[in-house]
Design an enzyme around this catalytic site. Structure first.
Site, PDB file in Angstrom:
ATOM      1  CG  HIS A   1      -1.993  -1.068   1.088  1.00  0.00           C
ATOM      2  ND1 HIS A   1      -2.394  -1.853   2.139  1.00  0.00           N
ATOM      3  CD2 HIS A   1      -2.719  -1.462   0.006  1.00  0.00           C
ATOM      4  CE1 HIS A   1      -3.332  -2.698   1.712  1.00  0.00           C
ATOM      5  NE2 HIS A   1      -3.549  -2.484   0.425  1.00  0.00           N
ATOM      6  CB  ALA A   2       0.807   3.999  -2.456  1.00  0.00           C
ATOM      7  NE  ARG A   3      -3.783   4.542   3.085  1.00  0.00           N
ATOM      8  CZ  ARG A   3      -5.109   4.641   2.990  1.00  0.00           C
ATOM      9  NH1 ARG A   3      -5.655   5.691   2.412  1.00  0.00           N
ATOM     10  NH2 ARG A   3      -5.880   3.679   3.468  1.00  0.00           N
ATOM     11  CD  GLU A   4      -0.317   0.502   4.370  1.00  0.00           C
ATOM     12  OE1 GLU A   4       0.399  -0.510   4.370  1.00  0.00           O
ATOM     13  OE2 GLU A   4      -1.562   0.452   4.237  1.00  0.00           O
TER      14      GLU A   4
ATOM     15  NE  ARG B   1      -6.369  -0.166   0.876  1.00  0.00           N
ATOM     16  CZ  ARG B   1      -6.130  -0.929   1.947  1.00  0.00           C
ATOM     17  NH1 ARG B   1      -5.474  -0.432   2.972  1.00  0.00           N
ATOM     18  NH2 ARG B   1      -6.546  -2.175   1.989  1.00  0.00           N
TER      19      ARG B   1
ATOM     20  CG  ASN C   1      -3.255  -7.224   1.381  1.00  0.00           C
ATOM     21  OD1 ASN C   1      -2.779  -8.315   1.052  1.00  0.00           O
ATOM     22  ND2 ASN C   1      -3.512  -6.903   2.645  1.00  0.00           N
ATOM     23  NE  ARG C   2      -9.354  -5.829   1.530  1.00  0.00           N
ATOM     24  CZ  ARG C   2      -8.321  -5.458   2.301  1.00  0.00           C
ATOM     25  NH1 ARG C   2      -7.086  -5.875   2.025  1.00  0.00           N
ATOM     26  NH2 ARG C   2      -8.521  -4.693   3.349  1.00  0.00           N
TER      27      ARG C   2
ATOM     28  CG  HIS D   1      -0.037  -3.787   5.268  1.00  0.00           C
ATOM     29  ND1 HIS D   1      -0.770  -3.330   4.196  1.00  0.00           N
ATOM     30  CD2 HIS D   1       0.292  -5.068   4.964  1.00  0.00           C
ATOM     31  CE1 HIS D   1      -0.882  -4.285   3.292  1.00  0.00           C
ATOM     32  NE2 HIS D   1      -0.249  -5.355   3.730  1.00  0.00           N
ATOM     33  CB  SER D   2       2.115   1.594   8.768  1.00  0.00           C
ATOM     34  OG  SER D   2       1.950   2.558   7.747  1.00  0.00           O
TER      35      SER D   2
ATOM     36  CE1 TYR E   1      -8.952  -4.504   7.005  1.00  0.00           C
ATOM     37  CE2 TYR E   1      -9.305  -2.621   8.446  1.00  0.00           C
ATOM     38  CZ  TYR E   1      -8.618  -3.231   7.412  1.00  0.00           C
ATOM     39  OH  TYR E   1      -7.590  -2.559   6.801  1.00  0.00           O
TER      40      TYR E   1
ATOM     41  CD  GLU F   1      -2.114  -2.845   9.369  1.00  0.00           C
ATOM     42  OE1 GLU F   1      -1.518  -1.787   9.073  1.00  0.00           O
ATOM     43  OE2 GLU F   1      -3.005  -3.345   8.662  1.00  0.00           O
TER      44      GLU F   1
HETATM   45  N1  ING Z   1      -4.306  -2.993   6.539  1.00  0.00           N
HETATM   46  C1  ING Z   1      -4.438  -4.266   5.899  1.00  0.00           C
HETATM   47  C2  ING Z   1      -5.372  -4.156   4.678  1.00  0.00           C
HETATM   48  O1  ING Z   1      -5.002  -4.652   3.633  1.00  0.00           O
HETATM   49  C3  ING Z   1      -4.848  -6.642   6.313  1.00  0.00           C
HETATM   50  C4  ING Z   1      -4.940  -5.293   6.858  1.00  0.00           C
HETATM   51  C5  ING Z   1      -3.668  -7.333   6.379  1.00  0.00           C
HETATM   52  C6  ING Z   1      -5.926  -7.248   5.720  1.00  0.00           C
HETATM   53  C7  ING Z   1      -3.560  -8.611   5.865  1.00  0.00           C
HETATM   54  C8  ING Z   1      -5.838  -8.521   5.206  1.00  0.00           C
HETATM   55  C9  ING Z   1      -4.654  -9.205   5.296  1.00  0.00           C
HETATM   56  O2  ING Z   1      -6.460  -3.586   4.784  1.00  0.00           O
HETATM   57  C10 ING Z   1      -3.819  -1.884   5.940  1.00  0.00           C
HETATM   58  N2  ING Z   1      -3.505  -0.839   6.721  1.00  0.00           N
HETATM   59  O3  ING Z   1      -3.636  -1.844   4.761  1.00  0.00           O
HETATM   60 ZN    ZN Z   2      -1.745  -1.589   4.050  1.00  0.00          ZN
END
Ligand code: ING
Ligand code: ZN
Length: 308
Positions: A69-72, A127, A143-144, A196-197, A248, A271
């Site tokens: 994620h770009a902003r982290e 992001r 990450n989705r 991540h952060s 979540y 994180e």
């Molecule tokens: N948090 C992660 C995100 O992708 C995460 C949390 C990690 C979800 C690993 C699923 C698997 O939403 C951030 N800050 O990006």
């Molecule tokens: Zn992230």
């Protein structure tokens, strides 16, 4: 063994400077090599450092990945600092020496360089990656985008959403590069860590559902040891547990894919700092402490894995 000394680890850097650092480390340190694990939509190479004392087809591999994620921004800074520590302290630091004797370390400091550069030039809080979606909205959340409960709860089908899962699993270069690193090291990868952060969490599968994996007891055991080592550094508190209950529900993540798709037992999502005072815009004077405590957690993790 030297090099990297001229790099300012206590500030944030453009992607070109990060690439130059990795390439210089590879050119000057025999333990390090660099490779390009994918090419982004905008044509950037996703650079990875391999830290190895001499590989063999059976040697374990630990994969570490930052800035999906770009902003982290504190995450690439942390990956780079860890890379330099391992590369420059092998042979003098007993713990690092044992760690690298046990396993190769693969480190991708910036998994999403297109998004990362966009946070420098245009939108600090971007992001996703920067692929066009055919309409006004850009970007897929890498990450989705993994084939692990793809398109399920905790991901969006709306191209304008920050958690847009994309048209199909592995449609993004960022997710497929991660997939390909694990595939190239199949049977050897003992740990896959996505960094991540922010929020100060250490998490294990699953993200796509609340039910716990059959291996959860072992995942939790090592997570707890790792977090205790992290916290022992400066007292920074981390919560830990499965992704779905700790942060979540999120489907299509790299962490679930590493475990479900490749059988990597120690698949963790971290994180880093902070808990929201500065959030993604963590001041540069917290880079070093963040990197040091994180590395202490990861060294404790590596030691546990090696001892199994
Ligand atoms: N948090 C992660 C995100 O992708 C995460 C949390 C990690 C979800 C690993 C699923 C698997 O939403 C951030 N800050 O990006
Ligand atoms: Zn992230």
């Amino acid at each position: 063994l030297h090099s990297g000394r001229a790099f300012d680890f206590e500030n944030y850097h453009r992607y070109s400077e990060i690439e130059a650092f990795v390439n210089e480390l590879a050119a000057t340190n025999p333990l390090v090599s660099s490779s390009i694990i994918g090419t982004t939509y905008e044509g950037r190479g996703i650079i990875m450092a391999t830290l190895s004392t001499g590989s063999s087809p059976t040697k374990p591999v630990m994969y570490f990945e930052c800035a999906m994620h770009a902003r982290e921004w504190v995450t690439p800074a942390t990956c780079l600092w860890m890379m330099n520590e391992v590369a420059t302290k092998y042979g003098t630091d007993a713990e690092i020496t044992a760690m690298l004797d046990y396993a190769d370390w693969l480190i991708t400091p910036v998994s999403n360089p297109d998004g990362y550069e966009y946070t420098w030039t245009t939108d600090r809080l971007w992001r996703k990656n920067r692929t066009p979606n055919g309409g006004l909205c850009y970007g897929t959340d890498p990450n989705r985008n993994f084939d692990a409960g793809f398109g399920g709860p905790g991901a969006s089908g709306n191209a304008c959403s920050d958690t847009y899962h994309g048209p199909s699993a592995f449609s993004t270069e960022e997710a497929s590069a991660f997939r390909d690193v694990l595939a190239a090291n199949r049977g050897r990868t003992v740990a896959a860590i996505t960094i991540h952060s922010f929020s100060q969490l250490w998490m294990s599968p699953y993200g796509y559902q609340n039910a716990l994996p059959t291996d959860y007891a072992e995942m939790f055991r090592v997570m707890e040891i790792s977090v205790n080592a992290l916290t022992a550094t400066y007292g920074t508190q981390f919560q830990y547990g499965n992704i779905a209950d700790t942060i979540y529900i999120a489907s299509g993540s790299s962490t679930d894919y590493a475990y479900m798709g490749e059988g990597v037992l120690y698949a963790y999502a971290l994180e880093l700092r902070d808990t929201g005072v500065y959030g993604f815009e963590l001041p540069p004077d917290q880079i070093l402490v963040t990197a040091i405590e994180t590395f202490n957690g990861l060294k404790a993790m590596a030691k546990e894995i090696a001892a199994k």
